[in-house]
Motif scaffolding. Structure first.
Motif, PDB file in Angstrom:
ATOM      1  N   ARG A 170       0.818  -1.219   0.000  1.00 13.05           N
ATOM      2  CA  ARG A 170       0.000   0.000   0.000  1.00 13.05           C
ATOM      3  C   ARG A 170       0.849   1.266   0.000  1.00 13.05           C
ATOM      4  N   SER A 171       1.889   1.289   0.834  1.00  9.45           N
ATOM      5  CA  SER A 171       2.737   2.481   0.856  1.00  9.45           C
ATOM      6  C   SER A 171       3.510   2.612  -0.454  1.00  9.45           C
ATOM      7  N   GLY A 172       3.947   1.477  -1.014  1.00  6.33           N
ATOM      8  CA  GLY A 172       4.657   1.525  -2.289  1.00  6.33           C
ATOM      9  C   GLY A 172       3.802   2.085  -3.406  1.00  6.33           C
ATOM     10  N   LEU A 173       2.534   1.689  -3.448  1.00 10.43           N
ATOM     11  CA  LEU A 173       1.631   2.218  -4.469  1.00 10.43           C
ATOM     12  C   LEU A 173       1.389   3.710  -4.282  1.00 10.43           C
ATOM     13  N   LYS A 174       1.294   4.147  -3.025  1.00 14.95           N
ATOM     14  CA  LYS A 174       1.118   5.582  -2.778  1.00 14.95           C
ATOM     15  C   LYS A 174       2.313   6.374  -3.295  1.00 14.95           C
ATOM     16  N   VAL A 175       3.514   5.874  -2.997  1.00 15.74           N
ATOM     17  CA  VAL A 175       4.718   6.575  -3.433  1.00 15.74           C
ATOM     18  C   VAL A 175       4.822   6.566  -4.956  1.00 15.74           C
ATOM     19  N   ALA A 176       4.595   5.400  -5.565  1.00 14.64           N
ATOM     20  CA  ALA A 176       4.716   5.293  -7.020  1.00 14.64           C
ATOM     21  C   ALA A 176       3.734   6.219  -7.724  1.00 14.64           C
ATOM     22  N   ARG A 177       2.521   6.306  -7.221  1.00 22.43           N
ATOM     23  CA  ARG A 177       1.527   7.178  -7.848  1.00 22.43           C
ATOM     24  C   ARG A 177       1.855   8.649  -7.626  1.00 22.43           C
ATOM     25  N   ALA A 178       2.333   8.964  -6.426  1.00 20.41           N
ATOM     26  CA  ALA A 178       2.655  10.364  -6.143  1.00 20.41           C
ATOM     27  C   ALA A 178       3.819  10.859  -6.991  1.00 20.41           C
ATOM     28  N   LEU A 179       4.792   9.983  -7.247  1.00 18.47           N
ATOM     29  CA  LEU A 179       5.972  10.369  -8.023  1.00 18.47           C
ATOM     30  C   LEU A 179       5.828  10.062  -9.508  1.00 18.47           C
TER      31      LEU A 179
END
Length: 737
Positions: free
Chosen positions: A169-178
Motif C-alpha cells: 500500500r505504501s509503495g503504491l502511494k509513493v509510485a503514484r505520487a511520483l
C-alpha cells in the motif's frame, strides 16, 4: 481537605492513566524516515546508490543518489500507512523503489511484534521481508495488490500479512505520487456518482439473494483442496492430504454486504439490522460471513491475538484486516430457505479504511495445512463480491474542489482527522465492550465496598476467606486469562518516555478494562496504597496465591525467612525498577526487552505459549511461591515497587491495631502472608497487600489475645452480675500464645 483530596486524585489519575500509553502529539508530525536513513546504507536499499538526498517537503521520501543523480527513492512504510499487528503499533520497514516502480530493496528496521517472544527468530522475519525486493508495483496496481504470493511463516501469519499490506500500500502511494512506472494518483470523477440507495428496503428470500448476487458463495470440497495443495508443489503438504470422501464439503462460505438495507433486513431481520446500524459510525460498513464444513474461516488465532488471520478484505490497494473489536456473532439468518451454518459472523469495515461499497471487492481466505509439529503450508482462495446495481442510485456530486479531477489521496491525515478517528474508535470499542466494562466496574465497586466496610466483613472469618478465594479466581481467569488486563512496569516506563510529548487521552481509552484498572490504582494510592491492586486485582499475584493455597492443601512445607534476611530482600524490586527506569532513559526498547523480568506476559497474556526459557522462568517463580507465599511480589516485582513509591502519599490508615500488637503479641506478624508486619507490630504499607487477614484476627475472639481477654472480662462481669451461670463462663477460651 476535600478539595485537596480531589486535586490529588486528579493529579494522580492523570499520571497513572498515562502509565500505559505514549501520547500522540497534535498537529504536524515529522516524517520518521529521517530516523532510519543513517542506520541503513543507501546501497542496501537502492543498489548502486552512494548517498541519500534531502527529504522532500511535499512527500516523505528521500532520493537515492549516485554521483548526484537520482537513481531511486527511499521511503518508510509507517510514514504512509498505519497498519498495525498484534502489538497495536506500526511496523517500520525501509523500502527502495526505482523509476519503473519496482522495489529495489526492503529492510525491516523496527517492530514491536511478539514474534521473537513466541520462539520465532527475528532474522527469519527480516529474511522474508527482504524477499520483497523485485516486486513490480505496476502489476500490483493492476491486480489490486495481490499479484504476488505471500511467503507466510507459521506462527507469524498476521505479522507477515501486516508487513505485506504496509509494503504494497505504501509503495503504491509513493509510485503514484511520483509518477513512477506510469502510475498516476487516483482522481475523483467530476460526473454523477453512484451510492447505495437507503430507501430500497425490499425483503427477499435466500434463493433470490443468492441468485441476484446479493449473497456470494465460495465452495471447496475435499478433492479440490487436495488438488490445490498438489498444484502448489509442497511435498510435505501433498503427503498429508485431507482425509475422507472427495465430495465432502471442506468449506462452504457465503459473503454479503449487510449494511445495505435490503440485504441486511433480509438476512438479519428488523431487530438485528437495527442493532447493527446503531453500532456503525458514519462511513462504516459491515459484511456478513457465513460458513459450514470442515474448515473454519475464523480459526482460533483471534482468541489469542485479537486478529482474524484467516480472512481479510481487499479492494484495489485497500486491505482490511479484522480485529475482535470489529466482530460480532449472528444469532440466526432469517431469510426463508437459508441453510444451516456452523459459523455466522459480522465484521465491521471502518470508515477510515478507504472502502467503497459501490466498487468490487473480494474476501481472501487463507487455508492452512499442518505439515509438521509447528510448520504449516498455506493457500489462498478469493471470494469476489460486486453489489448488484439494483441497490444503487445515481446522484449529482456536490460542488467541491475535489470533484474536478483533483487527486483523491493524501499521505497523512490531518491532526483533526486523526483525533476524530481515534475518538470514534475508542467510543466504539467502549460500546462494543460495555458488558466487560460493567463486569469489571462491578467487581471494583464490590471491592471498594469491602474496603470501606472492612470491619463488618472481616467479622466472619470463613466468609472473608472464601470471598477472597472467589475474587482471586475471578481476577486470574476472567480478568487475566480471558481479558488480558494485566498491568505492567512497561506502562510506567512508557509514561516517563512520553513526558516530552503531548499527551492524548484517546490513546489509552482504546482499552476500557486497562483504563478502569489504572483509575482504580489512582484511587487506591490515595486511600489504601498499592495493596488494593497488587493484592486483589493483579492476575499474576492471584495465580501465585492460589497455587500456594493448593500447596498448603498438599502439605508442602512453608518457609518463613528470618526477619533480617526478609527485610534486606525487600529492596531488590526497587533496584530492578530503578535499573529498568535508567535503561528507559537510554532506550525504551531496551528497557522493554529487559522488562521480561516480569512473568506477566508469559503466564497471563500468552498463557504459557512461549519458548521454553520464558516458561521455565515462570515455573521457577511459581515453584518458589509454593514454599514462600507471594515470593515474586515480595522481592522481585518492579511494578509493585513503581506503585509503592507514589503510594507514600497515602492519606488514610484503615488497618486497625492494638497497643499490644507486636509487644507482646506476634500473632498477626506470624500469619501475614507476605511478612509485611514488623516485629514491633506496625504494618509496612509499602509491602502490605491488603488481604485483610490481620483485620480478621483483630476481631477474632479465639485467636486475638486482646479480644480473648476482653471476652473473659465480660464473662466475669456477667457471672458476677448473674447474667450467666458460672458453668457457661468456664467454657471461655484460653488466651493464645
Amino acid at each position: 481537605m476535600l478539595f485537596s483530596i480531589f486535586r490529588y486524585l486528579l493529579a494522580v489519575s492523570s499520571m497513572v492513566f498515562s502509565l500505559f500509553a505514549i501520547g500522540v502529539s497534535p498537529g504536524y508530525t515529522a516524517p520518521l524516515i529521517g530516523s532510519y536513513t543513517d542506520k541503513v546504507p543507501v546501497g542496501d536499499i537502492v543498489p548502486g546508490a552512494d548517498s541519500y538526498g534531502q527529504i522532500r517537503t511535499d512527500i516523505p521520501v528521500v532520493p537515492a543518489l549516485k554521483g548526484g543523480t537520482v537513481v531511486g527513492w527511499v521511503f518508510l512504510t509507517s510514514d504512509f500507512v498505519s497498519t498495525t499487528g498484534y502489538s497495536g503499533k506500526p511496523i517500520h520497514t525501509l523500502v527502495g523503489i526505482d523509476q519503473d516502480a519496482v522495489l529495489t530493496g526492503v529492510r525491516l528496521v523496527k517492530h514491536s511484534e511478539p514474534i521473537v517472544l513466541i520462539g520465532i527468530p527475528d532474522s527469519k522475519i527480516k529474511a522474508v521481508t527482504a524477499k520483497y525486493a523485485g516486486l513490480d508495483l505496476k502489476a500490483e496496481a493492476a491486480a489490486g495488490g495481490s499479484a504476488h504470493d505471500l511467503d507466510i511463516i507459521s506462527g507469524a501469519t498476521v505479522t507477515i500479512m501486516v508487513i505485506d499490506d504496509s509494503i504494497v500500500r505504501s509503495g503504491l502511494k509513493v509510485a503514484r505520487a511520483l509518477g513512477l512506472g506510469g502510475l498516476k494518483e487516483k482522481t475523483i470523477a467530476a460526473g454523477p456518482v453512484k451510492i447505495v440507495d437507503p430507501d430500497k428496503r425490499e425483503i427477499s428470500d435466500w434463493q433470490t439473494l443468492t441468485g441476484d448476487g446479493s449473497v456470494r458463495r465460495l465452495s471447496v470440497d475435499v478433492a479440490q483442496i487436495n488438488e490445490a495443495f498438489r498444484a502448489q508443489g509442497d511435498p510435505k503438504a501433498i503427503a498429508r492430504p485431507e482425509p475422507g470422501p472427495d465430495t465432502d464439503t471442506y468449506i462452504d462460505m457465503y459473503l454479503a454486504l449487510v449494511d445495505v438495507p435490503s440485504i441486511g433486513l433480509s438476512l438479519l431481520g428488523e431487530a438485528d439490522y437495527r442493532n447493527l446500524m446503531s453500532r456503525l459510525k458514519e462511513g462504516d460498513h459491515a459484511i456478513a460471513v457465513m460458513g459450514r464444513g470442515r474448515y473454519s474461516f475464523k480459526g482460533s488465532g483471534y482468541v489469542r491475538g485479537g486478529i482474524f488471520d484467516r480472512i481479510h478484505l481487499i479492494q484495489d490497494d485497500v486491505a482490511v484486516r479484522f480485529h475482535d473489536r470489529q466482530h460480532a456473532r449472528i444469532s440466526q439468518i432469517v431469510a426463508d430457505g437459508a441453510p444451516a451454518f456452523t459459523e455466522m459472523d459480522l465484521f465491521v469495515i471502518p470508515a477510515d479504511s478507504g472502502f467503497s461499497p459501490v466498487k468490487d471487492f473480494r474476501l481472501q481466505l487463507l487455508v492452512q495445512r499442518a505439515i509438521g509439529a509447528i510448520d504449516k503450508a498455506f493457500l489462498t482462495f478469493d471470494l469476489g463480491y460486486q453489489l448488484p446495481q439494483g441497490y444503487l442510485k445515481t446522484i449529482a456530486p456536490a460542488a467541491q474542489a475535489g470533484d474536478t479531477g483533483q487527486p483523491a489521496s493524501s499521505f497523512a491525515a490531518t491532526s483533526d482527522e486523526d483525533k476524530a478517528a481515534a475518538q470514534a474508535l475508542w467510543m466504539r470499542i467502549w460500546k462494543d465492550r460495555k458488558v466487560d466494562v460493567a463486569i469489571l466496574a462491578s467487581a471494583i465497586g464490590l471491592l471498594t465496598l469491602v474496603f470501606f466496610f472492612q470491619m463488618q466483613v472481616t467479622r466472619h472469618e470463613r466468609f472473608t476467606f472464601w470471598f477472597r478465594i472467589a475474587f482471586l479466581v475471578f481476577t486470574l481467569v476472567w480478568l487475566g486469562w480471558m481479558q488480558n488486563a494485566q498491568l505492567s512496569v512497561v506502562n510506567v516506563l512508557a509514561f516517563f518516555s512520553s513526558v516530552t510529548t503531548h499527551f492524548s487521552w484517546d490513546a489509552f481509552l482504546m482499552d476500557p478494562l486497562v483504563f478502569l484498572l489504572w483509575f482504580s490504582v489512582a484511587a487506591a494510592l490515595l486511600f489504601w496504597g498499592r495493596g488494593a491492586y497488587c493484592g486483589w486485582l493483579c492476575p499474576f499475584g492471584a495465580l501465585q496465591e492460589l497455587t500456594n493455597r493448593l500447596a498448603k492443601l498438599c502439605r508442602i512445607p512453608q518457609w518463613e525467612l528470618p526477619w533480617g534476611l526478609h527485610e534486606r530482600l525487600w529492596p531488590l524490586k526497587y533496584m530492578i525498577f530503578l535499573a529498568l527506569f535508567g535503561l528507559s532513559l537510554y532506550s525504551l526498547d531496551v528497557a522493554e526487552h529487559y522488562a521480561e523480568v516480569e512473568p506477566f506476559k508469559t503466564a497471563i497474556i500468552l498463557k504459557f505459549q512461549r519458548a521454553w526459557p520464558f516458561v521455565t522462568f515462570v515455573v521457577v517463580l511459581l515453584a518458589a511461591g509454593l514454599f514462600v507465599e507471594r515470593f515474586y511480589c515480595r522481592y522481585l516485582c518492579p511494578l509493585g515497587a513503581a506503585l509503592a513509591i507514589p503510594a507514600r502519599l497515602r492519606m488514610f490508615d484503615w488497618l486497625k491495631r492494638y497497643r499490644e500488637c507486636g509487644n507482646p503479641c506476634q500473632r498477626c506478624a506470624k500469619e501475614c502472608m507476605v511478612q509485611a508486619i514488623h516485629p514491633e507490630g506496625n504494618i509496612n504499607a509499602n509491602e502490605c497487600l491488603n488481604c485483610l487477614h490481620c483485620q480478621v484476627l483483630y476481631q477474632h475472639d479465639q485467636k486475638c489475645p486482646v479480644c480473648i481477654k476482653k471476652a473473659a472480662k465480660r464473662r466475669r462481669f456477667e457471672v458476677q452480675t448473674g447474667l450467666v451461670k458460672p458453668d457457661a463462663a468456664s467454657n471461655a477460651p484460653a488466651p493464645a500464645e
